[in-house]
Design a protein around this motif. Structure first.
Motif, short mmCIF file in Angstrom:
data_model
loop_
_atom_site.label_atom_id
_atom_site.label_comp_id
_atom_site.label_asym_id
_atom_site.label_seq_id
_atom_site.Cartn_x
_atom_site.Cartn_y
_atom_site.Cartn_z
N ARG A 97 61.14 82.37 1.02
CA ARG A 97 59.77 81.83 0.99
C ARG A 97 59.53 80.90 2.18
O ARG A 97 58.43 80.86 2.72
N MET A 98 60.56 80.16 2.57
CA MET A 98 60.40 79.28 3.74
C MET A 98 60.09 80.12 4.98
O MET A 98 59.22 79.76 5.78
N TYR A 99 60.81 81.22 5.12
CA TYR A 99 60.56 82.09 6.29
C TYR A 99 59.10 82.58 6.27
O TYR A 99 58.40 82.49 7.28
N HIS A 100 58.66 83.07 5.13
CA HIS A 100 57.30 83.63 5.07
C HIS A 100 56.23 82.56 5.22
O HIS A 100 55.20 82.78 5.88
N ALA A 101 56.47 81.40 4.62
CA ALA A 101 55.50 80.30 4.75
C ALA A 101 55.43 79.85 6.22
O ALA A 101 54.36 79.56 6.75
N SER A 102 56.59 79.80 6.88
CA SER A 102 56.63 79.42 8.30
C SER A 102 55.88 80.44 9.14
O SER A 102 55.12 80.08 10.05
N ALA A 103 56.11 81.73 8.84
CA ALA A 103 55.46 82.80 9.61
C ALA A 103 53.94 82.72 9.45
O ALA A 103 53.19 82.82 10.44
N ALA A 104 53.47 82.52 8.22
CA ALA A 104 52.03 82.46 7.98
C ALA A 104 51.42 81.25 8.69
O ALA A 104 50.35 81.34 9.30
N THR A 105 52.12 80.13 8.64
CA THR A 105 51.61 78.91 9.28
C THR A 105 51.55 79.08 10.79
O THR A 105 50.54 78.80 11.44
N LEU A 106 52.64 79.59 11.34
CA LEU A 106 52.72 79.75 12.79
C LEU A 106 51.67 80.74 13.30
O LEU A 106 51.08 80.56 14.36
N ASN A 107 51.43 81.77 12.49
CA ASN A 107 50.43 82.76 12.89
C ASN A 107 49.05 82.10 13.03
O ASN A 107 48.34 82.32 14.00
N LEU A 108 48.70 81.25 12.07
CA LEU A 108 47.40 80.59 12.13
C LEU A 108 47.38 79.56 13.27
O LEU A 108 46.37 79.44 13.99
N VAL A 109 48.48 78.85 13.45
CA VAL A 109 48.55 77.87 14.54
C VAL A 109 48.34 78.58 15.88
O VAL A 109 47.57 78.13 16.74
N ARG A 110 48.99 79.72 16.04
CA ARG A 110 48.82 80.48 17.30
C ARG A 110 47.37 80.92 17.45
O ARG A 110 46.80 80.88 18.55
N GLY A 111 46.74 81.34 16.35
CA GLY A 111 45.34 81.74 16.40
C GLY A 111 44.45 80.59 16.83
O GLY A 111 43.61 80.71 17.72
N PHE A 112 44.65 79.44 16.21
CA PHE A 112 43.83 78.27 16.54
C PHE A 112 44.04 77.81 17.98
O PHE A 112 43.10 77.42 18.66
N THR A 113 45.29 77.81 18.44
CA THR A 113 45.56 77.18 19.74
C THR A 113 45.23 78.08 20.92
O THR A 113 45.03 77.60 22.02
N THR A 114 45.19 79.39 20.68
CA THR A 114 44.89 80.27 21.81
C THR A 114 43.55 81.00 21.62
O THR A 114 43.05 81.61 22.55
N GLY A 115 42.97 80.93 20.44
CA GLY A 115 41.77 81.73 20.15
C GLY A 115 40.46 80.99 20.31
O GLY A 115 39.46 81.41 19.76
N GLY A 116 40.45 79.86 21.00
CA GLY A 116 39.17 79.20 21.26
C GLY A 116 39.02 77.86 20.55
O GLY A 116 38.31 76.97 21.02
N TYR A 117 39.70 77.68 19.42
CA TYR A 117 39.53 76.44 18.66
C TYR A 117 40.02 75.22 19.41
O TYR A 117 39.50 74.13 19.27
N ALA A 118 41.08 75.43 20.24
CA ALA A 118 41.67 74.30 20.97
C ALA A 118 41.05 74.12 22.35
O ALA A 118 41.50 73.29 23.13
N ASP A 119 40.00 74.90 22.66
CA ASP A 119 39.29 74.76 23.92
C ASP A 119 38.79 73.31 24.03
O ASP A 119 38.24 72.76 23.09
N LEU A 120 38.98 72.70 25.19
CA LEU A 120 38.57 71.30 25.36
C LEU A 120 37.08 71.10 25.10
O LEU A 120 36.63 70.01 24.78
N ARG A 121 36.30 72.19 25.23
CA ARG A 121 34.88 72.10 24.90
C ARG A 121 34.67 71.76 23.42
O ARG A 121 33.56 71.46 23.00
N GLN A 122 35.73 71.90 22.64
CA GLN A 122 35.62 71.64 21.19
C GLN A 122 35.96 70.19 20.84
O GLN A 122 36.07 69.86 19.66
N VAL A 123 36.15 69.32 21.84
CA VAL A 123 36.57 67.95 21.53
C VAL A 123 35.66 67.28 20.49
O VAL A 123 36.13 66.48 19.70
#
Ligand code: PEP
Ligand code: MN
Length: 448
Positions: free
Chosen positions: A160-186
């Motif tokens: 479960r730790m592996y799967h929870a980590s995978a799900a979390t990391l997947n969303l983190v990668r989405g947020f950080t590269t998919g526009g949410y972390a764009d500095l325009r979003q400050v």
């Protein structure tokens, strides 16, 4: 005790050494089966990303960048939700914007996230109302409920730790590269926060300045890719060696071993014995490694850790995360830093102002005073400035939610408020407003 399943081994030196803080699984066969599965699962991170973080940490060690490492004391399986993950990330992005803008320093962003499920404990048992049970050791080991059944270590939790980590990391990668972390979003990161808190308003003023700077740059024709996504790395304490070892892989490019459960892993204060399994394990992998150093650490221990973990004296490989306590940092840190510097090693020095400042309030809540946290960071900066070494970063326990776990801060939380939203699975965390306050104060110290 059965932490040494004799399935195929990827890392080996640690297996014959004493391993502190490992769960006592009742069923060795069940553990072996889970470990065998974990060994076949895909990596959570890539070796090349770990190398990239090592290069970023080298800049920290050289005094050219600042590490912001933060997240929960213990992540929990029932908190793997988009809202929770976004709130943590948002807090870290806001802190990072404050540090980058107000202190004008590149910030290396690393979450205590996507794998921080295992906890070392100072006592093996816990007593409540005359009943004694094994302690809760994190969701990767047993359940937090105070029942005999919940407290039995279950190896299925590693899966479960592996799967929870995978799900979390997947969303983190989405947020950080998919526009949410764009500095325009400050401004957007602050939207739900700005009206009801002084630190939110202070942040809003800074965000307006960032906006102006971005508009100016755009008018000049500059709109670099760095403004549109963010490099964000994962980290956790490498505590459960059966899990960490099952997640090591040989990198096809270099033939070296990497722990692909996270970009960076650290060895905790309770498991950093020089002749123990954890240090042996860490010495075998190529990831950037952190080691927590508490107030009893001797300079000789620090030098031996360097010998074991960073024999090539490679900046970025080893980070010392000191956690002395506000009342001891000015006394204990100088000799360590002096002796390490004199040895020629170039480690990154990072301040964990949380773990040396925990106390139990009269209400029974484990808590920390914001002023103590701040004072330890101040002591850390004073010592490094005095010695001409680089105060390389902070390592903090925080959450994006408005919990009441640490006392003090701009929107002052009193001991009597602790019960209102005390939600941590383990140690008390800074809430969003306290985290932002801290970032502003650290930026001032860095600039001074
Ligand atoms: C932690 O980081 O949650 C922790 C247990 O820290 P330390 O090993 O420094 O006590
Ligand atoms: Mn903790």
């Amino acid at each position: 005790m059965s932490v040494n399943p004799d399935s195929s081994t990827r890392t080996s030196a640690w297996r014959d050494l004493p391993a502190a803080q490992q769960p006592d699984y009742p069923d060795a066969e069940a553990l072996r089966a889970v470990v065998a599965d974990l060994e076949s699962y895909p990596p959570l991170v890539f070796a090349g990303e770990c190398d990239q973080l090592r290069a970023r940490m080298a800049a920290v060690a050289r005094g050219e960048a600042f590490l912001l490492q933060g997240g929960d004391c213990a992540e929990a399986f029932d908190q793997v939700s988009a809202d929770q993950i976004r709130a943590k990330l948002k807090t870290l992005l806001q802190m990072s914007a404050v540090l980058q803008y107000a202190a004008a320093v590149p910030v290396v962003k690393v979450g205590r996230i996507a794998g921080q499920y295992s906890k070392p404990r100072s006592k093996p048992t816990e007593v409540r109302d005359g009943v004694t049970l094994p302690t809760y050791r994190g969701d990767s080991v047993n359940g937090a409920d105070f029942t005999a059944e919940a407290r039995v270590p279950d190896p299925e939790r590693l899966r479960r730790m592996y799967h929870a980590s995978a799900a979390t990391l997947n969303l983190v990668r989405g947020f950080t590269t998919g526009g949410y972390a764009d500095l325009r979003q400050v401004h957007a990161w602050n939207q739900d926060f700005v009206r009801n808190s002084a630190s939110g308003r202070r942040y809003e003023a800074l965000a307006r300045e960032i906006d102006n700077a971005l508009n100016f740059m755009r008018a000049c024709g500059a709109d670099p890719a760095e403004f549109h996504s963010v490099e964000f790395y994962s980290s956790h304490e490498a505590l459960l060696l059966a899990y960490e070892s099952a997640l090591t892989r040989t990198d096809s490019r270099t033939g070296r071993l990497y722990d692909v459960s996270a970009h960076m892993v650290w060895i905790g204060e309770r498991t950093r014995q020089l002749d123990g399994a954890h240090i042996a394990f860490a010495s075998e992998i190529r990831n950037p490694i952190g080691v927590k150093l508490g107030p009893t650490t001797t300079p000789e221990e620090a030098l031996t850790l360097i010998e074991r973990l960073d024999p090539d004296r490679e900046p970025g490989r080893l980070t010392f995360i000191t956690r002395m306590g506000a009342d001891r940092i000015r006394d204990r840190l100088p000799t360590l830093v002096e002796k390490v510097t004199a040895s020629g090693a170039q480690v990154a020095w990072v301040c964990d102002p949380m773990h040396g400042n925990t106390f139990e309030a009269a209400s029974g809540h484990k808590t920390r005073r914001f002023d103590d946290v701040l004072d330890e960071v101040k002591g850390f900066f004073e010592v490094h400035k005095g010695l001409g070494t680089h105060p390389g970063g902070i390592h903090v326990e925080l959450t994006g939610d408005d919990v009441t776990e640490c006392v003090g801060g701009g929107d002052e939380i009193f001991v009597d408020d602790l019960h209102q939203r005390y939600e941590t699975a383990c140690d008390p965390r800074l809430n969003r407003s306290q985290s932002l306050d801290l970032a502003f104060l650290v930026a001032e110290m860095y600039r001074a």
